[in-house]
Design a protein around this motif. Structure first.
Motif, mmCIF file in Angstrom:
data_model
loop_
_atom_site.group_PDB
_atom_site.id
_atom_site.type_symbol
_atom_site.label_atom_id
_atom_site.label_comp_id
_atom_site.label_asym_id
_atom_site.label_seq_id
_atom_site.Cartn_x
_atom_site.Cartn_y
_atom_site.Cartn_z
ATOM 1 N N UNK A 1 23.619 -0.659 -4.848
ATOM 2 C CA UNK A 1 23.409 0.676 -4.279
ATOM 3 C C UNK A 1 22.604 1.556 -5.220
ATOM 4 N N UNK A 2 22.948 1.537 -6.512
ATOM 5 C CA UNK A 2 22.235 2.361 -7.493
ATOM 6 C C UNK A 2 20.764 1.959 -7.584
ATOM 7 N N UNK A 3 20.501 0.654 -7.598
ATOM 8 C CA UNK A 3 19.118 0.169 -7.666
ATOM 9 C C UNK A 3 18.345 0.579 -6.418
ATOM 10 N N UNK A 4 18.925 0.355 -5.245
ATOM 11 C CA UNK A 4 18.209 0.670 -4.006
ATOM 12 C C UNK A 4 17.884 2.153 -3.905
ATOM 13 N N UNK A 5 18.802 2.999 -4.314
ATOM 14 C CA UNK A 5 18.532 4.441 -4.271
ATOM 15 C C UNK A 5 17.529 4.833 -5.355
ATOM 16 N N UNK A 6 17.816 4.444 -6.594
ATOM 17 C CA UNK A 6 16.972 4.863 -7.716
ATOM 18 C C UNK A 6 15.560 4.313 -7.669
ATOM 19 N N UNK A 7 15.435 3.001 -7.516
ATOM 20 C CA UNK A 7 14.105 2.387 -7.466
ATOM 21 C C UNK A 7 13.394 2.815 -6.176
ATOM 22 N N UNK A 8 14.152 2.939 -5.089
ATOM 23 C CA UNK A 8 13.558 3.438 -3.842
ATOM 24 C C UNK A 8 12.938 4.815 -4.019
ATOM 25 N N UNK A 9 13.581 5.669 -4.812
ATOM 26 C CA UNK A 9 13.023 7.002 -5.087
ATOM 27 C C UNK A 9 11.729 6.912 -5.888
ATOM 28 N N UNK A 10 11.687 6.003 -6.871
ATOM 29 C CA UNK A 10 10.463 5.829 -7.657
ATOM 30 C C UNK A 10 9.317 5.336 -6.773
ATOM 31 N N UNK A 11 9.619 4.415 -5.869
ATOM 32 C CA UNK A 11 8.594 3.915 -4.943
ATOM 33 C C UNK A 11 8.145 5.041 -4.011
ATOM 34 N N UNK A 12 9.102 5.784 -3.473
ATOM 35 C CA UNK A 12 8.755 6.898 -2.575
ATOM 36 C C UNK A 12 7.890 7.937 -3.287
ATOM 37 N N UNK B 1 0.866 -1.174 0.000
ATOM 38 C CA UNK B 1 0.000 0.000 0.000
ATOM 39 C C UNK B 1 0.905 1.228 0.000
ATOM 40 N N UNK B 2 0.431 2.290 -0.562
ATOM 41 C CA UNK B 2 1.219 3.525 -0.657
ATOM 42 C C UNK B 2 1.309 4.185 0.715
ATOM 43 N N UNK B 3 2.143 3.591 1.564
ATOM 44 C CA UNK B 3 2.391 4.123 2.904
ATOM 45 C C UNK B 3 3.897 4.206 3.105
ATOM 46 N N UNK B 4 4.348 5.273 3.728
ATOM 47 C CA UNK B 4 5.783 5.505 3.907
ATOM 48 C C UNK B 4 6.474 4.335 4.594
ATOM 49 N N UNK B 5 5.821 3.718 5.568
ATOM 50 C CA UNK B 5 6.455 2.636 6.313
ATOM 51 C C UNK B 5 6.684 1.386 5.464
ATOM 52 N N UNK B 6 6.045 1.283 4.310
ATOM 53 C CA UNK B 6 6.215 0.106 3.466
ATOM 54 C C UNK B 6 7.347 0.243 2.457
ATOM 55 N N UNK B 7 7.918 1.432 2.308
ATOM 56 C CA UNK B 7 9.037 1.621 1.381
ATOM 57 C C UNK B 7 10.225 0.761 1.814
ATOM 58 N N UNK B 8 10.461 0.641 3.102
ATOM 59 C CA UNK B 8 11.568 -0.178 3.613
ATOM 60 C C UNK B 8 11.377 -1.653 3.261
ATOM 61 N N UNK B 9 10.137 -2.107 3.201
ATOM 62 C CA UNK B 9 9.844 -3.493 2.822
ATOM 63 C C UNK B 9 10.312 -3.745 1.389
ATOM 64 N N UNK B 10 10.044 -2.789 0.519
ATOM 65 C CA UNK B 10 10.457 -2.918 -0.877
ATOM 66 C C UNK B 10 11.980 -2.947 -0.975
ATOM 67 N N UNK B 11 12.640 -2.034 -0.285
ATOM 68 C CA UNK B 11 14.107 -1.994 -0.343
ATOM 69 C C UNK B 11 14.727 -3.301 0.167
ATOM 70 N N UNK B 12 14.180 -3.855 1.235
ATOM 71 C CA UNK B 12 14.699 -5.117 1.772
ATOM 72 C C UNK B 12 14.499 -6.256 0.776
ATOM 73 N N UNK B 13 13.345 -6.313 0.150
ATOM 74 C CA UNK B 13 13.081 -7.370 -0.838
ATOM 75 C C UNK B 13 13.988 -7.215 -2.056
ATOM 76 N N UNK B 14 14.196 -5.976 -2.506
ATOM 77 C CA UNK B 14 15.104 -5.743 -3.634
ATOM 78 C C UNK B 14 16.527 -6.161 -3.285
ATOM 79 N N UNK B 15 16.980 -5.792 -2.086
ATOM 80 C CA UNK B 15 18.338 -6.156 -1.653
ATOM 81 C C UNK B 15 18.500 -7.679 -1.648
#
Length: 145
Positions: free
Chosen positions: A35-46, A7-21
Motif C-alpha cells: 500500500x505504501x509503495x503504490x501510494x508513494x511511488x504512484x504520487x511520484x509518477x503522477x 508516456x507522461x499521460x494520466x491514463x498510463x499511471x494505472x499501468x504503472x500501479x498494476x505492474x508495481x502491484x
C-alpha cells in the motif's frame, strides 16, 4: 528488476500501479508495504506526468524497481521514477489546511524510509529515488490471485 516506461499521460499511471502491484505480489511483500509503495511511488509518477512536460508533448516516464541488500533479514526495495522534462518548484508549500494539490512528495517522504530527488535545472529531467524497508518476517502477505 522491474522497468516500466510510459508516456507522461494520466491514463498510463494505472499501468504503472498494476505492474508495481504484480511485482510486489510475486515477491510476497507485506500488504502494508505494498500500500505504501503504490501510494508513494504512484504520487511520484503522477507528479512526473502532470508537471515534467507541461506545455510540451508528453515524454517518457521511467519507473524501475529492484531489491537492495538489507540488514537483519529485512529486504529493502528501491524505486526510481525518472523523466526528461523540467523540474518545477511547487507554487507554495503544503499547509495545514487540506488541499488536493502539492502533497505528492510529502506523501512519498512520509510513506518511505528514504527519498532523494535529483532535479534538473535545464531540460535534463528529474529523478526520484525512494527506498522502502520490508519486515524481516512478513505475516500479512498480499495475495491477489
Amino acid at each position: 528488476m522491474l522497468r516500466i516506461e510510459i508516456l507522461a499521460r494520466a491514463e498510463d499511471v494505472a499501468v504503472v500501479r498494476a505492474a508495481l502491484r504484480a511485482w510486489l505480489t510475486v515477491r510476497r511483500v507485506a500488504a502494508e508495504v505494498v500500500d505504501a509503495v503504490l501510494i508513494g511511488v504512484g504520487e511520484a509518477v503522477a507528479n512526473a506526468v502532470e508537471h515534467a512536460y507541461l506545455g510540451t508533448a508528453p515524454g517518457p516516464v521511467i519507473v524501475c524497481a529492484h531489491e537492495v541488500s538489507g540488514s537483519a533479514g529485512a529486504r529493502n526495495l528501491r524505486f526510481t521514477v525518472a523523466d526528461h522534462g523540467r523540474w518545477r518548484e511547487p507554487a507554495e508549500p503544503p499547509t495545514e489546511r487540506l488541499s488536493v494539490r502539492g502533497r505528492g512528495l510529502f506523501l512519498l517522504r512520509a510513506l518511505s524510509d528514504t527519498v532523494r530527488v535529483d532535479r534538473s535545472t535545464g531540460k535534463t529531467g528529474t529523478t526520484v529515488v525512494a527506498d522502502f524497508r520490508t519486515p524481516a518476517e512478513q505475516t500479512h502477505v498480499v495475495d491477489h490471485a
